[in-house]
Design an enzyme around this catalytic site. Structure first.
Site, mmCIF file in Angstrom:
data_model
loop_
_atom_site.group_PDB
_atom_site.id
_atom_site.type_symbol
_atom_site.label_atom_id
_atom_site.label_comp_id
_atom_site.label_asym_id
_atom_site.label_seq_id
_atom_site.Cartn_x
_atom_site.Cartn_y
_atom_site.Cartn_z
ATOM 1 C CB SER A 160 41.482 49.300 42.834
ATOM 2 O OG SER A 160 42.774 48.523 42.547
ATOM 3 C CE1 TYR B 198 38.505 44.790 42.530
ATOM 4 C CE2 TYR B 198 40.549 45.541 41.689
ATOM 5 C CZ TYR B 198 39.760 45.351 42.756
ATOM 6 O OH TYR B 198 39.882 45.974 44.112
#
Length: 262
Positions: free
Chosen positions: A153, A166
């Site tokens: 990501s 995350y």
């Protein structure tokens, strides 16, 4: 650009690549988009996911003549073993692994992060990817070659306010990609994809009720869709990328262009 409309697989004549892929967390969202791209080019595919019903529906949509599903939690080692064993029993090979399964159960500052939640995020997002990579390596890839794609990501390559756990896990995925690429060469190429915001249920909280505003920040004028990541994954597992390994491909609609000087 609008989201693409695809014909049902049963209505299209599909090629046969002779290759097989295992895609984790693929009953919907990015993983499903990757599965669509692989099926369209002729691969056989095994998808995993936590929900039996959602997985069955995804298999039917993708085409049960080419796709199988194995339900379970990505961080469960028994599930990992069962998924790889099922692929080998059904198709006899596993050329490609796409580690897409992930979680992001917490929003908030790092100073208040529950360490048990952080451990859960790492178990699901990072340790599970390593586990699947070890098993596909031993089952097929060590002797026969192949490719691995880790879905990271942009949160893993920049500061990510309120989704720090995350982001840390995705940074670890980028480094895991480097480690595996070095160790698995030359038999297996290992690369990562770092998407920005893609329109999925997983990322819905980042754009729900304000999609136009969120999309306006992107030079390409829209948020991503799962097919964007599917196309990138198809490239990174194709012959056209045979000299690419250890790389993280940023697929972000140009959002990082906005961080320049001026």
């Amino acid at each position: 650009m609008t989201e693409r409309t695809r014909q049902p697989e049963s209505e299209r004549q599909l090629p046969d690549s002779g290759k097989v892929a295992l895609i984790t967390g693929a009953s919907r969202g990015i993983g499903y988009g990757v599965a669509e791209a692989f099926v369209a080019r002729g691969d056989r595919v095994c998808i995993t996911g936590r929900g039996e019903d959602a997985l069955k529906e995804a298999v039917e949509r993708l085409g049960s003549d080419r796709v199988i599903g194995v339900a379970g939690k990505a961080h469960d080692e028994q599930h990992q073993a069962a998924a790889v064993a099922r692929v080998m029993e059904t198709f006899g090979r596993v050329d490609f692994l796409v580690n897409n399964a992930g979680t992001n159960p917490v929003f908030g500052p790092m100073a208040e992060l529950d360490l048990n939640v952080a451990r859960k995020v790492y178990e699901t997002n990072v340790i599970s990817a390593l586990g699947f990579a070890q098993r596909t390596w031993r089952a097929w890839q060590k002797e026969n070659g192949g490719a691995i794609v880790n879905i990271a990501s942009v949160a893993g390559i920049s500061a990510s306010p309120f989704i720090g756990a995350y982001g840390m896990s995705k940074a670890a995925m980028v480094n895991l990609t480097l480690q595996l690429a070095h160790e698995f060469a030359p038999a297996v190429r290992v690369n990562a994809i770092a998407p920005a915001v893609v329109k999925t249920k997983f990322a819905q909280a980042l754009y729900e009720g304000r999609e136009a505003e969120a999309a306006a920040a992107y030079p390409m004028g829209r948020l991503g869709v799962p097919e964007d990541i599917g196309g990138a994954a198809a490239f990174l597992t194709s012959d056209q990328s045979d000299w690419i390994t250890g790389q993280t491909l940023v697929v972000d609609g140009g959002i990082f262009l906005n961080t320049g000087v001026g």
